[in-house]
Design an enzyme around this catalytic site. Structure first.
Site, PDB file in Angstrom:
ATOM      1  N   HIS A   1       0.771  -1.191   0.023  1.00  0.00           N
ATOM      2  CA  HIS A   1       0.109  -0.031  -0.084  1.00  0.00           C
ATOM      3  C   HIS A   1       1.039   1.509   0.071  1.00  0.00           C
ATOM      4  O   HIS A   1       1.590   1.574   0.997  1.00  0.00           O
ATOM      5  CB  HIS A   1      -1.016  -0.117   1.162  1.00  0.00           C
ATOM      6  CG  HIS A   1      -1.816   1.245   1.139  1.00  0.00           C
ATOM      7  ND1 HIS A   1      -2.824   1.491   0.323  1.00  0.00           N
ATOM      8  CD2 HIS A   1      -1.646   2.362   2.212  1.00  0.00           C
ATOM      9  CE1 HIS A   1      -3.043   2.668   0.804  1.00  0.00           C
ATOM     10  NE2 HIS A   1      -2.662   3.047   1.847  1.00  0.00           N
TER      11      HIS A   1
ATOM     12  N   ASP B   1       1.234   5.124  -0.253  1.00  0.00           N
ATOM     13  CA  ASP B   1       0.611   6.347  -0.312  1.00  0.00           C
ATOM     14  C   ASP B   1       1.121   7.376  -1.045  1.00  0.00           C
ATOM     15  O   ASP B   1       2.534   7.487  -1.048  1.00  0.00           O
ATOM     16  CB  ASP B   1       0.795   6.822   1.335  1.00  0.00           C
ATOM     17  CG  ASP B   1      -0.368   6.157   2.167  1.00  0.00           C
ATOM     18  OD1 ASP B   1      -1.521   6.085   1.732  1.00  0.00           O
ATOM     19  OD2 ASP B   1       0.239   5.602   3.171  1.00  0.00           O
TER      20      ASP B   1
ATOM     21  N   ASP C   1      -7.480   1.722   2.208  1.00  0.00           N
ATOM     22  CA  ASP C   1      -6.958   2.792   3.261  1.00  0.00           C
ATOM     23  C   ASP C   1      -8.088   3.962   3.684  1.00  0.00           C
ATOM     24  O   ASP C   1      -8.050   4.256   4.927  1.00  0.00           O
ATOM     25  CB  ASP C   1      -5.723   3.126   3.227  1.00  0.00           C
ATOM     26  CG  ASP C   1      -5.139   3.702   4.114  1.00  0.00           C
ATOM     27  OD1 ASP C   1      -5.467   3.466   5.591  1.00  0.00           O
ATOM     28  OD2 ASP C   1      -4.288   4.709   3.933  1.00  0.00           O
TER      29      ASP C   1
ATOM     30  N   HIS D   1      -5.836  10.181  -0.646  1.00  0.00           N
ATOM     31  CA  HIS D   1      -6.525   9.988   0.627  1.00  0.00           C
ATOM     32  C   HIS D   1      -5.590  10.589   1.905  1.00  0.00           C
ATOM     33  O   HIS D   1      -6.121  10.643   2.851  1.00  0.00           O
ATOM     34  CB  HIS D   1      -7.206   8.610   0.936  1.00  0.00           C
ATOM     35  CG  HIS D   1      -5.994   7.572   0.958  1.00  0.00           C
ATOM     36  ND1 HIS D   1      -5.668   6.746  -0.005  1.00  0.00           N
ATOM     37  CD2 HIS D   1      -5.347   7.090   2.043  1.00  0.00           C
ATOM     38  CE1 HIS D   1      -4.688   6.049   0.416  1.00  0.00           C
ATOM     39  NE2 HIS D   1      -4.588   5.870   1.698  1.00  0.00           N
TER      40      HIS D   1
END
Lengths: 923, 923
Positions: A61, A63, A185, A431
């Site tokens: 994941h 970001d 997420d 996000h």
């Protein structure tokens, strides 16, 4: 100049008509690059029908900015802040996939993948293509980033998804098209996102975070997988999306994390060494609790920025699979395999079950009783606004790129482009970007990236305007109008202004410029006088008195209470309706964690007031008024750090409240969360409405969730919802709608009341990873950030309210306007129900056009109707050679969209779907 | 049985004679496995003669146990303690070497490499062989571990080096033979280690740590590279070793660490992304200070457990090389290349320079004025002793394996082996093992490993003894004699005892067994009575009085002061010499860091007393005496935690001081470092002598270093040196020698005085990484560790002292003895000057034999002479078919040793060589 790149139409003129029942209608002209073959599911490992099949999904994941900037994450710079380097992740994963053809990996964030890809050799690129073609490397989600769902506008989300998916399509063809949306997420999930994903052709959607009560109920009821009916306007299954909740957020089961960032014991299978632990690992694995409906379960084997050294993961996963499956010969009925979300999804589909329906959304998100993630709806209000106006400017930039043609990108003002701003905007949808949950230096970087995008667009815009106007006089961009600064207009005796309207219809919009002269004559391009007023210099009256103040313009009447200086009523003169309406500013005292019940502090993510009663900033406002033929204003001062201008323009159907908040004082060591609260006579009965990503409206009911029996533990924060563009309260007679200029959080705590959080200044981190208190300061604002914004209020009967707030919100969102265009790119005005969502150059001879019906079902008698658009006659300077309709994300021909069909349970009893639909049918 | 594995000699009997000028003489019978071709240097990258060539040496430093156990390090278990997983390092490095043939890597610790190798597929093994053959993967050092230099005995070091190097030879042939010794981490460097490395055929030696004053001087003088003349006994260049000091310990230059464990900025060379930093990196690189003699410099690009994800390092190093060398076209004269220590060494050799000579050693090591790493000379005294007796047992075990033949490994008592103890002992030589600088749980693991090795050897020994004696009666091993526990002897009325003497000559050695009876009759294997006494039960007298006590046995007389109960004099009856001699126990108050000058605490590594005057434990001792025909004892009680038995045996030339210390009290919150101090009338003039790894002796002078002008900043800790087996003080007439039973630290702070540190109990960590105070406790010793040990004192004229202390130290080291063997493996007794260092089964038909001359040059008129050994007649049960002489580590035929020749500077003025030699010639 313009026409040169466009060929003459070689066939008979044609009429494209589209029955626009309220739904997106994206059209794409001659998209030549796409491969047209429809592809099936990638090669998935066989499962064992009689056994429990555990799908191990190796994933990372990544970001697109959070604790570090996106480029720091890519290179692995500033590992002192967080150890993370995406370039190495992709290097390593590809290496490890090649070592064992059984292995699988999914990749999500195209912003990173793109950076990596362009640094690879041809050989490596071919190797990766092979892996993709064989289903060993699978893209899921595939947008430029994994967008935030609470604070993003659907327009920007579609753009960022399109950019990522286009790169995958261009690079890998149909094997690169993600079948699964993957929002593991984001902190709550918007229904509009699900609707968009469905219209983008995704077959399923997985996420990780939902309210802890909701999760617990779903685990018991085995309802962690469902069919999300994500629109009340679109005919099912158009916006139906199979949705699965991942078992452990997006992390591996406890004790089975083998990344370099984890400390779980590796599988030690050499009997000659100490601590042989194969039996222990297998036993622990077989005892992981399983609460799903089918004999398939997904396990996300990865987490944030994992797989930088993929060998650790795969070496141990290889062993896990080998040793757990060896137990089958001893009677074990567990079968472990490498898998991907789409392979898992395929098995769920094959199970041929029915799934519960879901009709509402997943807001607000709470991970514990006092931990509502409703603060980020408002966090970093200045960045949230900058993101909005940047999107507006990007739409202008893209349109002018189409209108200007090649000269826009290389013209008298130099080389310009829209790509830079496109990418900056795409990254900003992440996000932890527009959400405001990144570190300060990262927020600065997002803003810097946007500013750089503006600079590139400004060259492009200058080139196009020069080409269209025939004048190559230098152009100055007034970028600081938010603080009433524009050196050119403040120092020039004579200047001309270009104002661009990116909407496909004329709008009336006040343009405010700072000047120093006392009198100006303003004329349009043809020399005709334009109504105008110069600010303070022609102030008609300044009133600081206890006398009654009433504004009246064409459509509205507003009164103020002479005792307090506050709003006291609002009337719609057309509909002859009046409500009592007061407005004031308050602050909640942010919890510092010294609370007896729990230690949760307010922070970038979490809103947790210490008490449920906000502190009033001032019961009264000092006021000044200004009135002229263009505008009537009341200027209110509540404190040295809170003021407001209430404006009513001649032709406006909305009352403008321009609030200025900051620097929020923290000398008392109290964190503050500042709200504007409207209190009205509307009998709202515990219900209010908020938009989903700026599009469809959702009903919100106090202390209530449509899908489970809520135990409310935070009377304020637990009733906050994201407001992307508007919120309203209503009763049978009156609907009071507030249109916002950015995403904010808000709630209706009392009947007739609507509060919107404007600004937050906090002294503690809320322990969700960002590691900083949200306490915005800068060189410009050493005392703390000052934020200014607008709320536009309208009062209407509920049945016609959308007729006002729909166009109003589009105007605010696109923020600009012109009276009589010197040049129009559109030959014909679009019907009021149709919004020109996208006009963008796709490649040399192709333009991407998105038109949307902007009214949802039943919300407007006049506009919630099918409409017809004649595309051929739409553009003034472009010759349309043909048109092909695509899915929403423009990575698939619409007629080739073949999504999996899913069956809903009949009589699903607690989905909220029925409630919502009936609520809307009452409109 | 035994003879079966040995073929009949097929040729005439022969005599092997060796002029043993004091030097090692290893012989190996029929080593068939070795490839005999002499290999050259591996393929090194070309350097540029006119430029400064920077040799980048990618490397990892993998401690064979420290904060984690060796197997935890191998697997990457307990990453919560320290992130380190060697299996992944080797996986990753091999992968990355394959990606670019220019890349190089060195590997050091065969304990780890061996574990990894046996888990690899044939394909992978062949790939690695190819890399080794091409010089892309190079082994350096190559022992089982990187041994400690202060606290190890040469015998165990040779064994562990042999084990590692043999694995490399067996696996890779001559391309796997390391050319360079590499002790980058040990905390000070022993001359005997350098001597061994020279005799093992190494061409050069590199290390990282030396006294900060020494380093500073050498940097200025450009003497960081030298020729170490490592023995005064061996004819140069036999023990000459080219030695280089690495520029930055073993770390990369600041700002250039690209491991996953580092935070330095990666090279960001994509101009499209933010923070392009190629110019900055190149500029910084070109400004690294260089202080070496040639136009070559080595840069160690790696550190502890680095390269777990080698991609990070290599990706950035590839770029560094590319971009720095690109600057050559702009006039830069710096050339960067991937290299290895042997390639670097080759270039230094080609430079054909002369190098300064070095004759002393590199002890003690201080990294700052108050930070002397002299505490670990004593740290964990119980582990240090267990390591010593384990080595003794291993030698017995290996000898009995040879004598017993195959039945030893599979016989009536089951399957036994010497491998397990060999490996445990090899691991225990690591510089954070026997050094005592590991965490407590790791120390426990080393001890557990040794105990496991003992268990395997005990089966082997039982099998062999059964075979040799013809009796398969069960055997019980008395493993707890150190605490006077042996259940069998304490409960049996009749039992027989096997005692094994691994020395190649008869020795007289008291055997002490705990019993419960009052009278025993003891006879040898032939039934002849043996002199014996039963302990307390036949106590002749207990004296607690102020009367004069004098012991007299055959060789020594000892007197005690009746006032204090302390020793008062020692006399040698043969030589008619007497010295005043008192002995008592003291403790230094360990610094807790609250010192005005610096905050350094005493810890596992560092000895830093708070004051220079130790606290006396008691001025007087309560005493009891015991006298019989075998032994005379005085039992001294100094405090509840310090006692001692002073013993004089009938036929002994040494006085035994068996001290018992602990639990060291810490209720006063003062860390304590306990010493035994001898104060004599000897006029030692600030000089004393200590051994180097149990072999040659080195002169130590107070507040003085032979090679630089010392500024002494720690009057006690800065005068401490490692004592592996013995230390002495002397004047013209008298030499007082103390033989220790384990490694300890000690010094001579006053003339005539010799103090030895026995035990340490500390309350603080010394901030060198171990992260624990050295505060040993266990379930058995919840109040703190109790340690017991022996010092053997002898008094002789200096000219004949070695005749006593050489055999004495071997007896202590081999700790055992027998009167009349029931079976002798040796047909003939070896000459007194020759020590049977190694007898070990090599493969089915081959035995490794090491004989050493155990007297150094000039130390004994009688024994420091060449001797001749008849190998053919040496063994009683083995037929010798042939013999081949090898280097010391048995990985090269001796006649194929072709080491690089190095030229010493003539007239080197401050090397200590001259001093030392003259000191010795004065003997």
């Amino acid at each position: 100049m313009i026409g040169k790149i466009h060929k003459q139409m070689s066939h008979d003129s044609w009429l494209f008509s589209k029955m626009a029942t309220p739904e997106y209608t994206p059209f794409v002209f001659l998209l030549l690059l796409f491969q047209s073959s429809v592809w099936g599911f990638p090669s998935c490992h066989a499962t064992k029908p009689g056994m429990l099949n555990v799908h191990l999904v190796p994933h990372t994941h990544d970001d697109v900015g959070w604790l570090k900037t996106v480029d720091q994450y890519f290179y692995g710079d500033r590992n002192d802040i967080q150890h993370a380097g995406v370039q190495y992740i992709l290097d390593s994963v590809v290496d490890q996939l090649l070592k064992n053809p059984d292995r699988r990996f999914i990749y999500v964030e195209t912003a990173f993948f793109y950076r990596w890809w362009k640094q690879q050799t041809d050989d490596m690129q071919n190797t990766v293509k092979q892996l993709v073609n064989e289903g060993r490397l699978e893209f899921v989600n595939g947008g430029w980033c994994m967008s935030d769902e609470a604070t993003t506008h659907y327009s920007a989300v579609i753009d960022q998804m399109t950019m990522g998916l286009r790169f995958l399509n261009d690079t890998f063809g149909h094997c690169g098209r993600p079948r699964v949306a993957w929002h593991i997420d984001p902190f709550g999930h918007a229904r509009e996102h699900a609707s968009m994903f469905a219209q983008m052709g995704y077959d399923g959607f997985f996420f990780g975070r939902l309210d802890y009560q909701d999760r617990n109920r779903r685990m018991v009821a085995r309802e962690q997988e469902m069919l999300w009916r994500a629109s009340e306007s679109l005919t099912p299954p158009m916006a139906d999306l199979f949705t699965g909740i991942l078992p452990n957020g997006y992390n591996p089961p406890e004790g089975f994390c083998w990344d370099q960032s984890c400390d779980d014991p590796p599988i030690r299978d050499d009997p000659d060494l100490e601590d042989y632990n194969v039996d222990d690992v297998v036993t622990r694995f077989l005892h992981i609790a399983l609460v799903y409906k089918t004999n398939h379960i997904i396990m996300t084997m990865g987490s944030d920025f994992q797989y930088e050294n993929a060998n650790l993961w795969y070496k141990n996963l290889d062993k896990l699979i080998r040793y757990v499956n060896q137990m089958q010969s001893n009677g074990s009925e567990v079968n472990v395999l490498y898998s991907t979300p789409s392979c898992y999804l395929q098995e769920l589909h094959r199970a041929n079950l029915t799934w519960p329906l879901k009709g509402d959304d997943f807001f607000p998100y709470a991970d514990s009783a006092h931990d509502f993630w409703t603060g980020y709806f408002t966090s970093r209000p200045a960045l949230k606004r900058y993101e909005r106006i940047s999107n507006s400017y990007l739409q202008t930039c893209k349109q002018l790129e189409v209108l200007g043609g090649p000269i826009s990108r290389k013209g008298p003002f130099g080389a310009g482009d829209s790509e830079t701003l496109k990418k900056a905007m795409a990254v900003a949808q992440h996000h932890d970007a527009v959400s405001g949950t990144e570190k300060q230096h990262v927020a600065n970087d997002y803003a810097r990236k946007l500013a750089n995008g503006w600079a590139h667009c400004q060259v492009l815009v200058s080139n196009t305007l020069s080409s269209l106007s025939g004048s190559s006089a230098p152009r100055v961009y007034c970028e600081h109008l938010n603080i009433s600064v524009c050196p050119l207009t403040e120092t020039s005796k004579k200047f001309s202004v270009n104002v661009y309207n990116p909407l496909a219809r004329p709008v009336s919009w006040p343009v405010r410029l700072p000047v120093n002269g006392t009198a100006y004559r303003i004329s349009d391009a043809k020399g005709k006088a334009v109504d105008s007023q110069v600010g303070l210099s022609v102030l008609i009256m300044v009133v600081i008195c206890r006398c009654s103040i009433t504004f009246v313009m064409t459509f509205l009447r507003v009164t103020f209470d002479p005792e307090t200086g506050l709003l006291s009523s609002l009337s719609n003169l057309e509909t002859q309706q009046t409500v009592k309406l007061s407005q004031n500013f308050y602050w909640y005292n942010a919890s510092d964690g010294n609370n007896s019940e729990s230690i949760q502090m307010s922070g970038a993510y979490i809103f947790r007031p210490n008490t449920s009663t906000p502190f009033i900033i001032s019961k009264t406002a000092k006021i000044e008024t200004l009135q002229n033929s263009v505008v009537q204003e009341v200027r209110q001062w509540f404190s040295p750090w809170v003021s407001q201008v209430v404006r009513l323009y001649t032709d406006s159907r909305a009352l403008e409240l321009e609030w200025t908040v900051g620097p929020v004082p923290i000398g008392d060591d109290l964190g503050k969360e500042v709200i504007s609260r409207l209190d009205s006579s509307i009998n709202s009965s515990g219900v209010f409405y908020t938009d989903s990503n700026g599009r469809e409206m959702l009903q919100r009911r106090k202390d209530y969730r449509p899908t489970w029996n809520l135990r409310q533990s935070e009377p304020i924060a637990g009733n906050y919802y994201p407001i992307n563009s508007r919120a309203y309260i209503k009763d049978d007679k009156d609907q009071l709608t507030v249109v916002t200029d950015r995403s904010q959080g808000g709630g209706s705590i009392q009947d007739g009341s609507l509060e919107i959080m404007l600004h937050r200044r906090l002294l503690y981190d809320d322990v969700r990873g960002v590691g900083e208190p949200l306490n915005e300061m800068s060189d410009i604002y050493p005392e703390g950030l000052v934020v200014r914004g607008r709320h536009l209020l309208s009062l209407s009967p509920p049945a016609t309210a959308a007729d006002t707030h729909r166009p109003l919100a589009q105007e605010v969102y696109q923020a600009g306007g012109e009276r009589e265009p010197i040049f129009s790119g559109l030959q014909a005005v679009l019907p009021p129900a149709v919004h020109l969502l996208t006009v963008s150059q796709w490649d040399q001879d192709t333009v991407l056009l998105r038109l949307e019906h902007q009214y949802q079902a039943s919300e407007s008698k006049e506009h919630s109707q099918p409409v017809t658009v004649n595309l051929q006659k739409l553009f003034s300077t472009l010759d349309v050679l043909g048109v092909s309709e695509m899915n929403l994300s423009a990575n698939q021909w619409k007629d080739e969209m073949t999504r999996l069909d899913w069956k809903a349970e009949s009589g699903t009893h607690h989905t909220g779907v029925t409630n919502q639909l009936s609520a809307y049918s009452a409109l």
